[in-house]
Design a protein around this motif. Sequence first.
Motif, mmCIF file in Angstrom:
data_model
loop_
_atom_site.group_PDB
_atom_site.id
_atom_site.type_symbol
_atom_site.label_atom_id
_atom_site.label_comp_id
_atom_site.label_asym_id
_atom_site.label_seq_id
_atom_site.Cartn_x
_atom_site.Cartn_y
_atom_site.Cartn_z
ATOM 1 N N VAL A 13 -1.672 29.972 -2.020
ATOM 2 C CA VAL A 13 -0.660 31.007 -1.805
ATOM 3 C C VAL A 13 -1.298 32.253 -1.194
ATOM 4 N N THR A 14 -2.440 32.653 -1.726
ATOM 5 C CA THR A 14 -3.118 33.867 -1.251
ATOM 6 C C THR A 14 -3.536 33.736 0.206
ATOM 7 N N LEU A 15 -4.149 32.615 0.558
ATOM 8 C CA LEU A 15 -4.608 32.420 1.938
ATOM 9 C C LEU A 15 -3.439 32.459 2.923
ATOM 10 N N GLY A 16 -2.291 31.927 2.495
ATOM 11 C CA GLY A 16 -1.127 31.915 3.371
ATOM 12 C C GLY A 16 -0.529 33.294 3.604
ATOM 13 N N LEU A 17 -0.780 34.229 2.680
ATOM 14 C CA LEU A 17 -0.147 35.548 2.763
ATOM 15 C C LEU A 17 -1.106 36.681 3.110
ATOM 16 N N ILE A 18 -2.392 36.416 3.176
ATOM 17 C CA ILE A 18 -3.367 37.467 3.467
ATOM 18 C C ILE A 18 -3.047 38.240 4.749
ATOM 19 N N PRO A 19 -2.686 37.566 5.859
ATOM 20 C CA PRO A 19 -2.392 38.343 7.074
ATOM 21 C C PRO A 19 -1.283 39.371 6.879
ATOM 22 N N LEU A 20 -0.257 39.011 6.115
ATOM 23 C CA LEU A 20 0.844 39.939 5.864
ATOM 24 C C LEU A 20 0.409 41.088 4.960
ATOM 25 N N ILE A 21 -0.454 40.792 3.986
ATOM 26 C CA ILE A 21 -0.945 41.830 3.075
ATOM 27 C C ILE A 21 -1.904 42.762 3.818
ATOM 28 N N ARG A 22 -2.725 42.188 4.670
ATOM 29 C CA ARG A 22 -3.657 42.994 5.466
ATOM 30 C C ARG A 22 -2.893 43.956 6.369
ATOM 31 N N LYS A 23 -1.794 43.495 6.936
ATOM 32 C CA LYS A 23 -0.985 44.337 7.814
ATOM 33 C C LYS A 23 -0.436 45.543 7.061
ATOM 34 N N ALA A 24 -0.048 45.341 5.809
ATOM 35 C CA ALA A 24 0.520 46.436 5.010
ATOM 36 C C ALA A 24 -0.545 47.235 4.262
ATOM 37 N N LYS A 25 -1.805 46.785 4.339
ATOM 38 C CA LYS A 25 -2.882 47.393 3.544
ATOM 39 C C LYS A 25 -2.456 47.433 2.076
ATOM 40 N N GLY A 26 -2.010 46.263 1.604
ATOM 41 C CA GLY A 26 -1.380 46.189 0.297
ATOM 42 C C GLY A 26 -2.262 45.758 -0.842
ATOM 43 N N ALA A 28 -13.710 34.758 -10.187
ATOM 44 C CA ALA A 28 -14.681 34.668 -9.096
ATOM 45 C C ALA A 28 -13.996 34.828 -7.740
ATOM 46 N N PHE A 29 -12.866 34.140 -7.548
ATOM 47 C CA PHE A 29 -12.130 34.241 -6.288
ATOM 48 C C PHE A 29 -11.676 35.679 -6.049
ATOM 49 N N SER A 30 -11.177 36.335 -7.094
ATOM 50 C CA SER A 30 -10.698 37.711 -6.963
ATOM 51 C C SER A 30 -11.821 38.666 -6.607
ATOM 52 N N ASP A 31 -12.992 38.477 -7.226
ATOM 53 C CA ASP A 31 -14.129 39.346 -6.924
ATOM 54 C C ASP A 31 -14.553 39.220 -5.462
ATOM 55 N N SER A 32 -14.657 37.993 -4.979
ATOM 56 C CA SER A 32 -15.074 37.805 -3.586
ATOM 57 C C SER A 32 -14.002 38.335 -2.627
ATOM 58 N N LEU A 33 -12.744 38.114 -2.967
ATOM 59 C CA LEU A 33 -11.645 38.569 -2.128
ATOM 60 C C LEU A 33 -11.601 40.090 -2.059
ATOM 61 N N ARG A 34 -11.823 40.739 -3.189
ATOM 62 C CA ARG A 34 -11.799 42.201 -3.231
ATOM 63 C C ARG A 34 -12.863 42.804 -2.307
ATOM 64 N N ARG A 35 -14.036 42.210 -2.316
ATOM 65 C CA ARG A 35 -15.128 42.723 -1.488
ATOM 66 C C ARG A 35 -14.901 42.445 -0.012
ATOM 67 N N GLU A 36 -14.303 41.310 0.289
ATOM 68 C CA GLU A 36 -14.041 40.951 1.686
ATOM 69 C C GLU A 36 -12.947 41.802 2.312
ATOM 70 N N LEU A 37 -11.914 42.133 1.532
ATOM 71 C CA LEU A 37 -10.742 42.809 2.087
ATOM 72 C C LEU A 37 -10.780 44.331 1.928
ATOM 73 N N ARG A 38 -11.815 44.821 1.291
ATOM 74 C CA ARG A 38 -11.893 46.264 1.043
ATOM 75 C C ARG A 38 -11.852 47.069 2.339
ATOM 76 N N SER A 39 -12.547 46.606 3.373
ATOM 77 C CA SER A 39 -12.606 47.347 4.629
ATOM 78 C C SER A 39 -11.260 47.389 5.346
ATOM 79 N N PHE A 40 -10.339 46.498 4.953
ATOM 80 C CA PHE A 40 -9.002 46.490 5.548
ATOM 81 C C PHE A 40 -8.011 47.350 4.760
ATOM 82 N N GLY A 41 -8.476 47.978 3.701
ATOM 83 C CA GLY A 41 -7.597 48.804 2.883
ATOM 84 C C GLY A 41 -6.811 48.035 1.849
ATOM 85 N N VAL A 42 -7.125 46.751 1.661
ATOM 86 C CA VAL A 42 -6.447 45.914 0.672
ATOM 87 C C VAL A 42 -7.168 46.008 -0.666
ATOM 88 N N LYS A 43 -6.417 46.162 -1.741
ATOM 89 C CA LYS A 43 -6.993 46.226 -3.082
ATOM 90 C C LYS A 43 -6.632 44.954 -3.849
#
Length: 308
Positions: free
Chosen positions: A144-157, A185-200
């Motif tokens: 679910v997360t992988l399918g929606l990341i582009p939309l979340i990244r767009k909103a910096k959500g 573990a998935f959340s920790d890696s995701l948080r670090r990867e998406l931080r530069s895009f403004g996603v929390k």
Amino acid sequence: MWLWLFALVGFYFLFRRYRYRQILQNLTDKYVFITGCDSGFGNLLARQLDGRGLRVLAACLTQRGAEQLKEATSQRLQTIILDVTDSESVAAAANWVKQQVGDRGLWGLVNNAGISVPSAPNEWLTKDDFMKILNVNLVGLIDVTLGLIPLIRKAKGRIVNVSSVFGRISFIGGGYCISKYGVEAFSDSLRRELRSFGVKVCIIEPGFFKTFVTDPKYIGKNLEQIWNRLPAETKEAYKQDFFDKSVMKIRNLEKVNSKLSLVTDCMEHALTAVHPHTRYSAGWDAKLIYLPLSYLPTALVDFLMALT
């Protein structure tokens, strides 16, 4: 010197309190997609956010769950049927969300869907038993997360993943604890990867609450089915007394916390606060027992758990 130290500590906590109480503006323009809205935390959160004026996109496993939620909420809330273990269903839901949010993107994703059975001593279980939980609680969450990341990244959500105190301490065999450790573990890696895009990315770690996942009848029936299918040799090794004590522990789940808002308030804060926490421990048992326990030496934790 001590006076200065106390003043500094006091100032820190006051500043921290002020920082985390700041709430975002224009919440009514934000879309939030929540999985597992048939009952429990997901259902309450959907109604709670709808009441705050957010645009809730609620995913339910059953048509009945979707209809009941629609009856209890405003016309803003929209529902979709979603099986997180079915990649085609997940892809269809992602396309539906894209149509709903348009160019503004998706502000919030709450991965709440989860199951707790089959759970039993590891030796009693099969590979399929493990996979049944992992496919919902971890692999489905990832899909679910992988399918929606582009939309979340767009909103910096925001991405809010529901873990558990069992993501810190393994109390039971089977896929449940494994899945929750995986969510961490998935959340920790995701948080670090998406931080530069403004996603929390935030993690919710509830203690024991009265939901279908902790229903003693549901869990007890499952354990009995597993016990009954065991080979005679395995039953002889564990003894009937072991099974009976396990059933008694399950019955204690009837006494767990019924105030689900303690969890959904954490979810809401993660979605609406200017500065959300990275992790939320929901419930007194999480804060006073399981979280401190996770920091103790392993040998001591093993000893304490053997006493229960």
